[in-house]
Scaffold this motif. Structure first.
Motif, PDB file in Angstrom:
ATOM      1  N   SER A  43       0.295   0.280  12.471  1.00 42.99           N
ATOM      2  CA  SER A  43       0.343   1.719  12.687  1.00 42.99           C
ATOM      3  C   SER A  43       0.112   2.426  11.352  1.00 42.99           C
ATOM      4  CB  SER A  43       1.717   2.099  13.236  1.00 42.99           C
ATOM      5  OG  SER A  43       1.893   3.482  13.184  1.00 42.99           O
ATOM      6  N   PRO A  44      -0.580   3.563  11.347  1.00 46.99           N
ATOM      7  CA  PRO A  44      -0.743   4.300  10.099  1.00 46.99           C
ATOM      8  C   PRO A  44       0.593   4.762   9.516  1.00 46.99           C
ATOM      9  CG  PRO A  44      -2.160   5.218  11.823  1.00 46.99           C
ATOM     10  CD  PRO A  44      -1.313   4.179  12.452  1.00 46.99           C
ATOM     11  N   ALA A  45       1.613   4.853  10.353  1.00 45.43           N
ATOM     12  CA  ALA A  45       2.929   5.287   9.869  1.00 45.43           C
ATOM     13  C   ALA A  45       3.484   4.323   8.828  1.00 45.43           C
ATOM     14  CB  ALA A  45       3.896   5.419  11.040  1.00 45.43           C
ATOM     15  N   SER A  46       3.180   3.034   8.959  1.00 43.66           N
ATOM     16  CA  SER A  46       3.673   2.081   7.960  1.00 43.66           C
ATOM     17  C   SER A  46       3.047   2.354   6.594  1.00 43.66           C
ATOM     18  CB  SER A  46       3.401   0.646   8.403  1.00 43.66           C
ATOM     19  OG  SER A  46       2.013   0.408   8.513  1.00 43.66           O
ATOM     20  N   GLY A  47       1.761   2.693   6.584  1.00 43.30           N
ATOM     21  CA  GLY A  47       1.094   3.021   5.320  1.00 43.30           C
ATOM     22  C   GLY A  47       1.624   4.306   4.718  1.00 43.30           C
ATOM     23  N   TRP A  48       1.830   5.315   5.560  1.00 39.57           N
ATOM     24  CA  TRP A  48       2.351   6.584   5.040  1.00 39.57           C
ATOM     25  C   TRP A  48       3.774   6.424   4.515  1.00 39.57           C
ATOM     26  CZ3 TRP A  48      -0.983   9.685   3.475  1.00 39.57           C
ATOM     27  CH2 TRP A  48      -2.164   9.917   4.159  1.00 39.57           C
ATOM     28  N   GLY A  49       4.556   5.531   5.123  1.00 42.30           N
ATOM     29  CA  GLY A  49       5.894   5.241   4.595  1.00 42.30           C
ATOM     30  C   GLY A  49       5.829   4.611   3.218  1.00 42.30           C
ATOM     31  N   MET A  50       4.850   3.729   3.026  1.00 41.54           N
ATOM     32  CA  MET A  50       4.677   3.103   1.713  1.00 41.54           C
ATOM     33  C   MET A  50       4.241   4.129   0.674  1.00 41.54           C
ATOM     34  SD  MET A  50       2.808  -0.360   3.051  1.00 41.54           S
ATOM     35  CE  MET A  50       2.524  -1.126   1.471  1.00 41.54           C
ATOM     36  N   VAL A  51       3.355   5.048   1.068  1.00 43.73           N
ATOM     37  CA  VAL A  51       2.921   6.102   0.146  1.00 43.73           C
ATOM     38  C   VAL A  51       4.111   6.968  -0.253  1.00 43.73           C
ATOM     39  CG1 VAL A  51       1.529   8.207  -0.047  1.00 43.73           C
ATOM     40  CG2 VAL A  51       0.533   6.148   0.939  1.00 43.73           C
ATOM     41  N   ALA A  52       4.918   7.353   0.711  1.00 40.85           N
ATOM     42  CA  ALA A  52       6.089   8.186   0.416  1.00 40.85           C
ATOM     43  C   ALA A  52       7.064   7.467  -0.507  1.00 40.85           C
ATOM     44  CB  ALA A  52       6.790   8.593   1.708  1.00 40.85           C
ATOM     45  N   THR A  53       7.278   6.183  -0.256  1.00 38.15           N
ATOM     46  CA  THR A  53       8.173   5.405  -1.121  1.00 38.15           C
ATOM     47  C   THR A  53       7.630   5.328  -2.541  1.00 38.15           C
ATOM     48  OG1 THR A  53       8.837   4.077   0.780  1.00 38.15           O
ATOM     49  CG2 THR A  53       9.317   3.177  -1.393  1.00 38.15           C
ATOM     50  N   GLY A  54       6.333   5.092  -2.684  1.00 40.17           N
ATOM     51  CA  GLY A  54       5.724   5.030  -4.015  1.00 40.17           C
ATOM     52  C   GLY A  54       5.833   6.344  -4.759  1.00 40.17           C
ATOM     53  N   LEU A  55       5.624   7.449  -4.056  1.00 37.02           N
ATOM     54  CA  LEU A  55       5.725   8.758  -4.717  1.00 37.02           C
ATOM     55  C   LEU A  55       7.168   9.090  -5.100  1.00 37.02           C
ATOM     56  CD1 LEU A  55       3.121  10.810  -2.659  1.00 37.02           C
ATOM     57  CD2 LEU A  55       2.867   9.795  -4.943  1.00 37.02           C
ATOM     58  N   VAL A  56       8.127   8.684  -4.283  1.00 32.95           N
ATOM     59  CA  VAL A  56       9.538   8.878  -4.636  1.00 32.95           C
ATOM     60  C   VAL A  56       9.884   8.054  -5.872  1.00 32.95           C
ATOM     61  CG1 VAL A  56      11.898   8.391  -3.863  1.00 32.95           C
ATOM     62  CG2 VAL A  56      10.317   9.581  -2.356  1.00 32.95           C
ATOM     63  N   LEU A  57       9.375   6.831  -5.943  1.00 37.09           N
ATOM     64  CA  LEU A  57       9.600   6.007  -7.141  1.00 37.09           C
ATOM     65  C   LEU A  57       8.979   6.651  -8.381  1.00 37.09           C
ATOM     66  CD1 LEU A  57       8.994   2.376  -5.827  1.00 37.09           C
ATOM     67  CD2 LEU A  57      11.129   3.308  -6.687  1.00 37.09           C
ATOM     68  N   ALA A  58       7.779   7.202  -8.231  1.00 38.69           N
ATOM     69  CA  ALA A  58       7.125   7.869  -9.367  1.00 38.69           C
ATOM     70  C   ALA A  58       7.925   9.087  -9.810  1.00 38.69           C
ATOM     71  CB  ALA A  58       5.703   8.281  -9.000  1.00 38.69           C
ATOM     72  N   LEU A  59       8.430   9.857  -8.869  1.00 34.30           N
ATOM     73  CA  LEU A  59       9.250  11.021  -9.202  1.00 34.30           C
ATOM     74  C   LEU A  59      10.541  10.597  -9.885  1.00 34.30           C
ATOM     75  CD1 LEU A  59       9.623  14.086  -9.002  1.00 34.30           C
ATOM     76  CD2 LEU A  59      10.738  13.694  -6.782  1.00 34.30           C
ATOM     77  N   VAL A 113      12.244   1.918 -16.656  1.00 39.50           N
ATOM     78  CA  VAL A 113      11.432   3.058 -16.211  1.00 39.50           C
ATOM     79  C   VAL A 113       9.965   2.655 -16.135  1.00 39.50           C
ATOM     80  CG1 VAL A 113      10.664   5.386 -16.828  1.00 39.50           C
ATOM     81  CG2 VAL A 113      13.059   4.764 -17.074  1.00 39.50           C
ATOM     82  N   VAL A 114       9.521   1.854 -17.086  1.00 39.63           N
ATOM     83  CA  VAL A 114       8.135   1.378 -17.072  1.00 39.63           C
ATOM     84  C   VAL A 114       7.883   0.511 -15.840  1.00 39.63           C
ATOM     85  CG1 VAL A 114       6.479  -0.101 -18.287  1.00 39.63           C
ATOM     86  CG2 VAL A 114       7.858   1.538 -19.565  1.00 39.63           C
ATOM     87  N   LEU A 115       8.835  -0.347 -15.507  1.00 36.93           N
ATOM     88  CA  LEU A 115       8.673  -1.196 -14.327  1.00 36.93           C
ATOM     89  C   LEU A 115       8.669  -0.371 -13.036  1.00 36.93           C
ATOM     90  CD1 LEU A 115      10.882  -4.258 -15.289  1.00 36.93           C
ATOM     91  CD2 LEU A 115       8.395  -4.086 -15.291  1.00 36.93           C
ATOM     92  N   VAL A 116       9.503   0.670 -12.989  1.00 41.48           N
ATOM     93  CA  VAL A 116       9.500   1.543 -11.817  1.00 41.48           C
ATOM     94  C   VAL A 116       8.165   2.293 -11.729  1.00 41.48           C
ATOM     95  CG1 VAL A 116      10.567   3.593 -10.787  1.00 41.48           C
ATOM     96  CG2 VAL A 116      11.995   1.763 -11.664  1.00 41.48           C
ATOM     97  N   THR A 117       7.616   2.663 -12.870  1.00 44.41           N
ATOM     98  CA  THR A 117       6.315   3.325 -12.894  1.00 44.41           C
ATOM     99  C   THR A 117       5.237   2.405 -12.322  1.00 44.41           C
ATOM    100  OG1 THR A 117       6.955   4.567 -14.851  1.00 44.41           O
ATOM    101  CG2 THR A 117       4.606   4.415 -14.391  1.00 44.41           C
ATOM    102  N   MET A 118       5.235   1.142 -12.747  1.00 46.26           N
ATOM    103  CA  MET A 118       4.270   0.179 -12.226  1.00 46.26           C
ATOM    104  C   MET A 118       4.475  -0.044 -10.733  1.00 46.26           C
ATOM    105  SD  MET A 118       4.192  -2.651 -15.294  1.00 46.26           S
ATOM    106  CE  MET A 118       3.357  -3.842 -14.287  1.00 46.26           C
ATOM    107  N   ALA A 119       5.725  -0.155 -10.311  1.00 44.85           N
ATOM    108  CA  ALA A 119       6.019  -0.375  -8.892  1.00 44.85           C
ATOM    109  C   ALA A 119       5.585   0.819  -8.053  1.00 44.85           C
ATOM    110  CB  ALA A 119       7.502  -0.648  -8.699  1.00 44.85           C
ATOM    111  N   SER A 120       5.761   2.020  -8.577  1.00 48.10           N
ATOM    112  CA  SER A 120       5.383   3.209  -7.805  1.00 48.10           C
ATOM    113  C   SER A 120       3.870   3.267  -7.594  1.00 48.10           C
ATOM    114  CB  SER A 120       5.876   4.480  -8.491  1.00 48.10           C
ATOM    115  OG  SER A 120       5.163   4.732  -9.682  1.00 48.10           O
ATOM    116  N   ALA A 121       3.121   2.902  -8.622  1.00 46.16           N
ATOM    117  CA  ALA A 121       1.657   2.919  -8.491  1.00 46.16           C
ATOM    118  C   ALA A 121       1.174   1.876  -7.490  1.00 46.16           C
ATOM    119  CB  ALA A 121       1.011   2.680  -9.847  1.00 46.16           C
ATOM    120  N   THR A 122       1.707   0.672  -7.580  1.00 41.93           N
ATOM    121  CA  THR A 122       1.256  -0.381  -6.671  1.00 41.93           C
ATOM    122  C   THR A 122       1.713  -0.108  -5.241  1.00 41.93           C
ATOM    123  OG1 THR A 122       3.147  -1.747  -7.285  1.00 41.93           O
ATOM    124  CG2 THR A 122       1.076  -2.153  -8.446  1.00 41.93           C
TER     125      THR A 122
END
Length: 155
Positions: A89-105, A120-129
Motif C-alpha cells: 500500500s502507498p500508506a506504508s511508504g508515506w509512513g516511512m517518509v513521515a518517520t524520516g522527516l521526524v528523525l531529520a527534525l 546526531v550524525v547517525l540520526v541524520t543518516m537514518a533520517s535520509a535513508t
C-alpha cells in the motif's frame, strides 16, 4: 457500478498484477549502492561537523534508487516465474517518509551551538535513508499495481 477503494496490499496471482520490467534495474540498484556508500564516506570524512548535512541528498537518493529498483525488479521477476506478487500500500511508504522527516527534525532540533555529536550524525543518516526508502516504496507502488477488480489471494 462498484467503487474501487484503492490499492489493497497483499499477495496477488501473477496474472492479476500489471508490472513492467524496469529498464536498467541493475544499474539503478548499483547507483543506489554507490550513492549510499559515498554518502556514508562523506559523513565519516566530515568528522561530525555541519558538513555531514550535505550528505543528506546523497543518502536520500541512494536509498530511493535502491528501494524502488529493488522492489520493482523483484516483483517483476516473481511475476515472470509465475509466483504470487506482493503489492504494498502507498500508506506504508508515506509512513516511512513521515518517520524520516521526524528523525531529520529531531536531529536539527538537537544540534545546538556546538559541533554535532555522533548520535546526531547517525540520526541524520537514518533520517535520509528512511525518507528515501519511503519515497522509493511509494514510487514502487505506482509501478507495481493490481488490475482493476483484482483481490489479494489469502494463503
Amino acid at each position: 457500478m462498484t467503487i474501487d477503494p484503492g490499492v489493497r496490499s497483499g499477495r496477488y496471482r501473477p496474472e492479476d498484477v500489471d508490472v513492467a520490467p524496469l529498464p536498467r534495474a541493475r544499474g539503478l540498484i548499483a547507483a543506489g549502492v554507490v550513492a549510499l556508500v559515498l554518502g556514508a564516506v562523506f559523513v565519516v570524512a566530515a568528522g561530525g561537523t555541519w558538513w555531514t548535512w550535505s550528505a543528506w541528498p546523497l543518502l536520500l537518493a541512494g536509498s530511493l534508487l535502491l528501494t524502488f529498483a529493488g522492489r520493482v525488479r523483484r516483483q517483476a521477476a516473481r511475476r515472470v516465474q509465475d509466483q504470487p506478487v506482493r503489492v504494498s500500500s502507498p500508506a506504508s511508504g508515506w509512513g516511512m517518509v513521515a518517520t524520516g522527516l521526524v528523525l531529520a527534525l529531531a536531529a536539527l532540533l538537537s544540534l545546538g551551538e556546538g559541533r554535532p555529536t555522533w548520535p546526531v550524525v547517525l540520526v541524520t543518516m537514518a533520517s535520509a535513508t528512511q525518507t528515501g526508502a519511503g519515497v522509493g516504496t511509494v514510487l514502487a507502488t505506482r509501478w507495481v499495481r493490481p488490475r482493476p477488480g483484482a483481490w489479494p489471494v489469502h494463503r
